[in-house]
Scaffold this motif. Structure first.
Motif, PDB file in Angstrom:
ATOM      1  N   GLN A 254      10.755  31.092 141.938  1.00 51.39           N
ATOM      2  CA  GLN A 254       9.408  30.994 141.393  1.00 51.39           C
ATOM      3  C   GLN A 254       9.097  32.324 140.708  1.00 51.39           C
ATOM      4  N   VAL A 255       8.595  32.246 139.461  1.00 49.68           N
ATOM      5  CA  VAL A 255       8.244  33.466 138.723  1.00 49.68           C
ATOM      6  C   VAL A 255       6.873  33.284 138.072  1.00 49.68           C
TER       7      VAL A 255
ATOM      8  N   VAL B 192       7.598  38.305 136.528  1.00 49.76           N
ATOM      9  CA  VAL B 192       7.281  38.783 137.884  1.00 49.76           C
ATOM     10  C   VAL B 192       7.926  37.820 138.878  1.00 49.76           C
ATOM     11  N   TYR B 193       8.839  38.360 139.672  1.00 50.36           N
ATOM     12  CA  TYR B 193       9.603  37.547 140.630  1.00 50.36           C
ATOM     13  C   TYR B 193       8.724  37.270 141.841  1.00 50.36           C
TER      14      TYR B 193
ATOM     15  N   ILE C 276      21.472  36.143 139.405  1.00 52.93           N
ATOM     16  CA  ILE C 276      20.289  35.298 139.132  1.00 52.93           C
ATOM     17  C   ILE C 276      19.149  36.181 138.633  1.00 52.93           C
ATOM     18  N   SER C 277      18.946  37.305 139.325  1.00 50.28           N
ATOM     19  CA  SER C 277      17.906  38.261 138.927  1.00 50.28           C
ATOM     20  C   SER C 277      18.117  38.717 137.482  1.00 50.28           C
ATOM     21  N   ALA C 278      19.374  38.941 137.096  1.00 54.24           N
ATOM     22  CA  ALA C 278      19.686  39.361 135.722  1.00 54.24           C
ATOM     23  C   ALA C 278      19.323  38.269 134.726  1.00 54.24           C
ATOM     24  N   ALA C 279      19.620  37.013 135.061  1.00 50.01           N
ATOM     25  CA  ALA C 279      19.276  35.902 134.159  1.00 50.01           C
ATOM     26  C   ALA C 279      17.761  35.820 133.981  1.00 50.01           C
ATOM     27  N   LEU C 280      17.025  35.915 135.090  1.00 50.37           N
ATOM     28  CA  LEU C 280      15.566  35.812 135.034  1.00 50.37           C
ATOM     29  C   LEU C 280      14.956  37.052 134.381  1.00 50.37           C
ATOM     30  N   GLY C 281      15.522  38.205 134.675  1.00 53.31           N
ATOM     31  CA  GLY C 281      14.927  39.466 134.231  1.00 53.31           C
ATOM     32  C   GLY C 281      15.242  39.830 132.795  1.00 53.31           C
ATOM     33  N   THR C 282      16.348  39.306 132.262  1.00 54.66           N
ATOM     34  CA  THR C 282      16.734  39.722 130.908  1.00 54.66           C
ATOM     35  C   THR C 282      16.837  38.570 129.911  1.00 54.66           C
ATOM     36  N   ARG C 283      16.915  37.334 130.371  1.00 55.45           N
ATOM     37  CA  ARG C 283      17.154  36.220 129.444  1.00 55.45           C
ATOM     38  C   ARG C 283      16.001  35.227 129.378  1.00 55.45           C
TER      39      ARG C 283
END
Lengths: 141, 141
Positions: free
Chosen positions: A133-134, A79-80, A64-71
């Motif tokens: 939430q970001v 910012v997570y 999930i972090s990869a989806a939010l952080g890179t896509r």
């Protein structure tokens, strides 16, 4: 007027897919310090309800972090702020898992997005459900 | 009668401490696929509110996983059911972070525990707050 941040509106979707190897699981154990034998020891895992080694729950969360952080917004700073996770089914070595993150709320004045975050395996089974939430920040030149 | 599971009652506490290196952060990026440059590229990070590379939020969550997976009930199987996370402050390379997991609820008939889960850094600042739900399973011989 439809609110948007970095081109994202309610119902925008990003995904990230990763095959999970036993080597990945072992490396995740080393880097986090979570050496619970359930994740690496087949003899131990056979004595549990899972019968075989499973990935750490937080490994799936990493996708999930990869989806939010890179896509989600690669031209901005993501910012997570928060993540809720329910672990629904095990992830096994050899599985291919996909995180799907769907925007559910846009607060343009605060630069904040809410997202539904789901991780599924190659059979379509939900292994993690939850929400994130970001905040979307500008890159300063 | 005080409810307990595997010797754990309300207010039982376990902790796990880890120093975070830039190499750990890079490895976490490789294993999860989250190669957001905020975590590894000093020049990029300098253009963000953080000014320097920070660990992935989910890295700190991994230390909670380590506390639950290796310290909570090492003679039982700890099944991770859920985890809520609020990321409150960044974790930097060189920081030493400690996950503190405090039992807040015991449901003996369901073999379930609720826990408050907090990650602090070497200065005592809270970097993650949240709560977890786990099931404690027997190891079958």
């Amino acid at each position: 007027m439809t609110e948007s941040i970095a081109g994202l509106t309610v119902d925008s979707v990003v995904t990230f897919t990763k095959e999970v190897t036993q080597q990945d699981i072992n490396t995740f154990a080393d880097v986090t310090g979570d050496h619970n034998p359930l994740h690496s020891n087949a003899e131990y895992a056979a004595k549990t309800r899972f019968k075989q080694p499973i990935a750490h729950g937080m490994f799936g969360a990493g996708v999930i972090s990869a989806a939010l952080g890179t896509r989600l917004a690669p031209d901005s700073v993501v910012v997570y702020l928060g993540q809720n996770l329910k672990f629904r089914a095990p992830v096994l070595a050899g599985d291919t898992i996909t995180a799907t993150c769907t925007v559910t709320a846009v607060e343009a004045e605060k630069s904040r997005l809410g997202l539904q975050t789901t991780v599924t395996n190659q059979d379509g089974a939900e292994v993690i459900i939850g929400d994130a939430q970001v905040m979307i920040d500008e890159i300063r030149s």
